[in-house]
Design a protein around this motif. Structure first.
Motif, PDB file in Angstrom:
ATOM      1  N   MET A 116       0.819  -1.189   0.000  1.00 46.72           N
ATOM      2  CA  MET A 116       0.000   0.000   0.000  1.00 46.72           C
ATOM      3  C   MET A 116       0.862   1.251   0.000  1.00 46.72           C
ATOM      4  SD  MET A 116      -3.347  -0.776   2.316  1.00 46.72           S
ATOM      5  CE  MET A 116      -2.477  -1.385   3.742  1.00 46.72           C
ATOM      6  N   GLU A 117       1.972   1.191   0.709  1.00 45.17           N
ATOM      7  CA  GLU A 117       2.858   2.348   0.734  1.00 45.17           C
ATOM      8  C   GLU A 117       3.380   2.650  -0.671  1.00 45.17           C
ATOM      9  OE1 GLU A 117       7.015   3.897   2.766  1.00 45.17           O
ATOM     10  OE2 GLU A 117       6.431   1.812   3.034  1.00 45.17           O
ATOM     11  N   SER A 118       3.748   1.624  -1.402  1.00 46.07           N
ATOM     12  CA  SER A 118       4.250   1.827  -2.767  1.00 46.07           C
ATOM     13  C   SER A 118       3.169   2.419  -3.665  1.00 46.07           C
ATOM     14  CB  SER A 118       4.748   0.511  -3.358  1.00 46.07           C
ATOM     15  OG  SER A 118       5.846   0.037  -2.629  1.00 46.07           O
ATOM     16  N   ILE A 119       1.954   1.948  -3.532  1.00 42.55           N
ATOM     17  CA  ILE A 119       0.843   2.495  -4.314  1.00 42.55           C
ATOM     18  C   ILE A 119       0.652   3.970  -3.964  1.00 42.55           C
ATOM     19  CG2 ILE A 119      -1.651   2.378  -4.736  1.00 42.55           C
ATOM     20  CD1 ILE A 119      -1.368  -0.709  -4.191  1.00 42.55           C
ATOM     21  N   TYR A 120       0.737   4.288  -2.694  1.00 45.88           N
ATOM     22  CA  TYR A 120       0.600   5.670  -2.237  1.00 45.88           C
ATOM     23  C   TYR A 120       1.693   6.557  -2.844  1.00 45.88           C
ATOM     24  CZ  TYR A 120       0.563   9.662   0.962  1.00 45.88           C
ATOM     25  OH  TYR A 120       0.531  10.930   1.491  1.00 45.88           O
ATOM     26  N   VAL A 121       2.936   6.108  -2.747  1.00 46.41           N
ATOM     27  CA  VAL A 121       4.066   6.881  -3.275  1.00 46.41           C
ATOM     28  C   VAL A 121       3.928   7.056  -4.782  1.00 46.41           C
ATOM     29  CG1 VAL A 121       6.567   6.835  -3.666  1.00 46.41           C
ATOM     30  CG2 VAL A 121       5.649   6.239  -1.417  1.00 46.41           C
ATOM     31  N   ALA A 173      -5.502   5.651   4.514  1.00 46.16           N
ATOM     32  CA  ALA A 173      -5.133   5.953   5.908  1.00 46.16           C
ATOM     33  C   ALA A 173      -3.958   5.088   6.359  1.00 46.16           C
ATOM     34  CB  ALA A 173      -6.336   5.743   6.823  1.00 46.16           C
ATOM     35  N   ILE A 174      -4.014   3.812   6.032  1.00 54.22           N
ATOM     36  CA  ILE A 174      -2.925   2.902   6.415  1.00 54.22           C
ATOM     37  C   ILE A 174      -1.656   3.238   5.655  1.00 54.22           C
ATOM     38  CG2 ILE A 174      -2.142   0.499   6.369  1.00 54.22           C
ATOM     39  CD1 ILE A 174      -5.128  -0.266   6.867  1.00 54.22           C
ATOM     40  N   ALA A 175      -1.775   3.481   4.357  1.00 52.11           N
ATOM     41  CA  ALA A 175      -0.605   3.799   3.533  1.00 52.11           C
ATOM     42  C   ALA A 175       0.083   5.070   4.019  1.00 52.11           C
ATOM     43  CB  ALA A 175      -1.023   3.933   2.072  1.00 52.11           C
ATOM     44  N   LYS A 176      -0.698   6.092   4.354  1.00 51.88           N
ATOM     45  CA  LYS A 176      -0.124   7.340   4.868  1.00 51.88           C
ATOM     46  C   LYS A 176       0.613   7.094   6.178  1.00 51.88           C
ATOM     47  CE  LYS A 176      -3.053  10.976   2.969  1.00 51.88           C
ATOM     48  NZ  LYS A 176      -4.048  12.017   3.295  1.00 51.88           N
ATOM     49  N   LYS A 177       0.011   6.284   7.047  1.00 53.62           N
ATOM     50  CA  LYS A 177       0.637   5.986   8.334  1.00 53.62           C
ATOM     51  C   LYS A 177       1.978   5.287   8.122  1.00 53.62           C
ATOM     52  CE  LYS A 177      -0.175   3.504  12.670  1.00 53.62           C
ATOM     53  NZ  LYS A 177      -1.129   2.717  13.461  1.00 53.62           N
ATOM     54  N   ILE A 178       2.001   4.304   7.243  1.00 60.48           N
ATOM     55  CA  ILE A 178       3.241   3.576   6.968  1.00 60.48           C
ATOM     56  C   ILE A 178       4.270   4.506   6.336  1.00 60.48           C
ATOM     57  CG2 ILE A 178       4.273   1.717   5.604  1.00 60.48           C
ATOM     58  CD1 ILE A 178       1.564   0.228   5.913  1.00 60.48           C
ATOM     59  N   TYR A 179       3.842   5.320   5.377  1.00 64.42           N
ATOM     60  CA  TYR A 179       4.748   6.251   4.701  1.00 64.42           C
ATOM     61  C   TYR A 179       5.335   7.259   5.687  1.00 64.42           C
ATOM     62  CZ  TYR A 179       6.474   9.796   1.496  1.00 64.42           C
ATOM     63  OH  TYR A 179       7.272  10.698   0.839  1.00 64.42           O
ATOM     64  N   ASP A 180       4.504   7.804   6.554  1.00 65.20           N
ATOM     65  CA  ASP A 180       4.989   8.762   7.557  1.00 65.20           C
ATOM     66  C   ASP A 180       6.012   8.115   8.477  1.00 65.20           C
ATOM     67  OD1 ASP A 180       3.330  10.689   6.479  1.00 65.20           O
ATOM     68  OD2 ASP A 180       1.805  10.533   8.060  1.00 65.20           O
ATOM     69  N   ALA A 237      14.511   1.318   7.943  1.00 61.37           N
ATOM     70  CA  ALA A 237      13.239   1.986   8.244  1.00 61.37           C
ATOM     71  C   ALA A 237      12.073   1.175   7.700  1.00 61.37           C
ATOM     72  CB  ALA A 237      13.227   3.393   7.675  1.00 61.37           C
ATOM     73  N   CYS A 238      12.283   0.566   6.538  1.00 62.39           N
ATOM     74  CA  CYS A 238      11.237  -0.258   5.919  1.00 62.39           C
ATOM     75  C   CYS A 238      10.884  -1.444   6.819  1.00 62.39           C
ATOM     76  CB  CYS A 238      11.710  -0.738   4.553  1.00 62.39           C
ATOM     77  SG  CYS A 238      10.401  -1.442   3.552  1.00 62.39           S
ATOM     78  N   LYS A 239      11.874  -1.997   7.462  1.00 64.79           N
ATOM     79  CA  LYS A 239      11.632  -3.123   8.380  1.00 64.79           C
ATOM     80  C   LYS A 239      10.987  -2.636   9.677  1.00 64.79           C
ATOM     81  CE  LYS A 239      15.786  -5.292   6.575  1.00 64.79           C
ATOM     82  NZ  LYS A 239      17.210  -5.451   6.835  1.00 64.79           N
ATOM     83  N   ILE A 265       9.297   9.031  19.212  1.00 65.08           N
ATOM     84  CA  ILE A 265      10.293   9.436  18.215  1.00 65.08           C
ATOM     85  C   ILE A 265       9.834  10.704  17.510  1.00 65.08           C
ATOM     86  CG2 ILE A 265      11.370   8.788  16.013  1.00 65.08           C
ATOM     87  CD1 ILE A 265      11.389   5.862  17.076  1.00 65.08           C
ATOM     88  N   GLN A 266       8.547  10.786  17.184  1.00 60.18           N
ATOM     89  CA  GLN A 266       7.998  11.994  16.552  1.00 60.18           C
ATOM     90  C   GLN A 266       8.234  13.215  17.431  1.00 60.18           C
ATOM     91  OE1 GLN A 266       3.876  10.755  15.788  1.00 60.18           O
ATOM     92  NE2 GLN A 266       4.167  11.502  13.702  1.00 60.18           N
ATOM     93  N   ARG A 267       7.918  13.080  18.716  1.00 59.17           N
ATOM     94  CA  ARG A 267       8.104  14.207  19.642  1.00 59.17           C
ATOM     95  C   ARG A 267       9.575  14.616  19.686  1.00 59.17           C
ATOM     96  NH1 ARG A 267       4.535  11.098  22.654  1.00 59.17           N
ATOM     97  NH2 ARG A 267       6.203  10.344  24.020  1.00 59.17           N
TER      98      ARG A 267
END
Length: 112
Positions: A1-6, A59-66, A89-91, A104-106
């Motif tokens: 899904m991430e690849s489709i999103y990108v 929604a899932i693809a965006k979460k994974i991509y982020d 990072a992919c793993k 980590i975001q914070r």
């Protein structure tokens, strides 16, 4: 899904062959994955076999991509080569808990 999103951000219209070339996987492997994603309701395909993420898939693809983007950035800032950082990072993006990722975001907000 991430690849489709990108790819959808890059190309607009996405076909299975685009995903196959982008990921370096065989067409049959991608076709199988596309079937599973379609059955799960994460993507739809039109008459021209163009792939679109559904709302839940997006929604899932965006979460994974982020996650992938931020984890890659963190690892690079720590001195990891870009190639290794992206691979690691992919793993990590699929197994890291929401709690850890949010921490980590914070932390990374200090450096942006």
């Amino acid at each position: 899904m991430e690849s489709i999103y990108v790819l959808s951000k890059k190309l607009g219209a996405v076909r299975s062959i685009d995903v196959s070339e982008y990921m370096g996987y065989s067409k049959p492997s991608v076709s199988r994955a596309v079937s599973l994603l379609k059955s799960a309701g994460y993507i739809v395909m039109n008459e021209e076999n163009l792939i679109t993420l559904t709302d839940s898939g997006l929604a899932i693809a965006k979460k994974i991509y982020d996650r992938h983007t931020l984890l890659s950035e963190l690892l690079i800032r720590l001195g990891v080569s870009e190639k290794t950082a992206v691979q690691d990072a992919c793993k990590m993006e699929h197994t890291i808990s929401d709690e850890t990722f949010e921490a980590i975001q914070r932390h990374m907000k200090q450096y942006r």
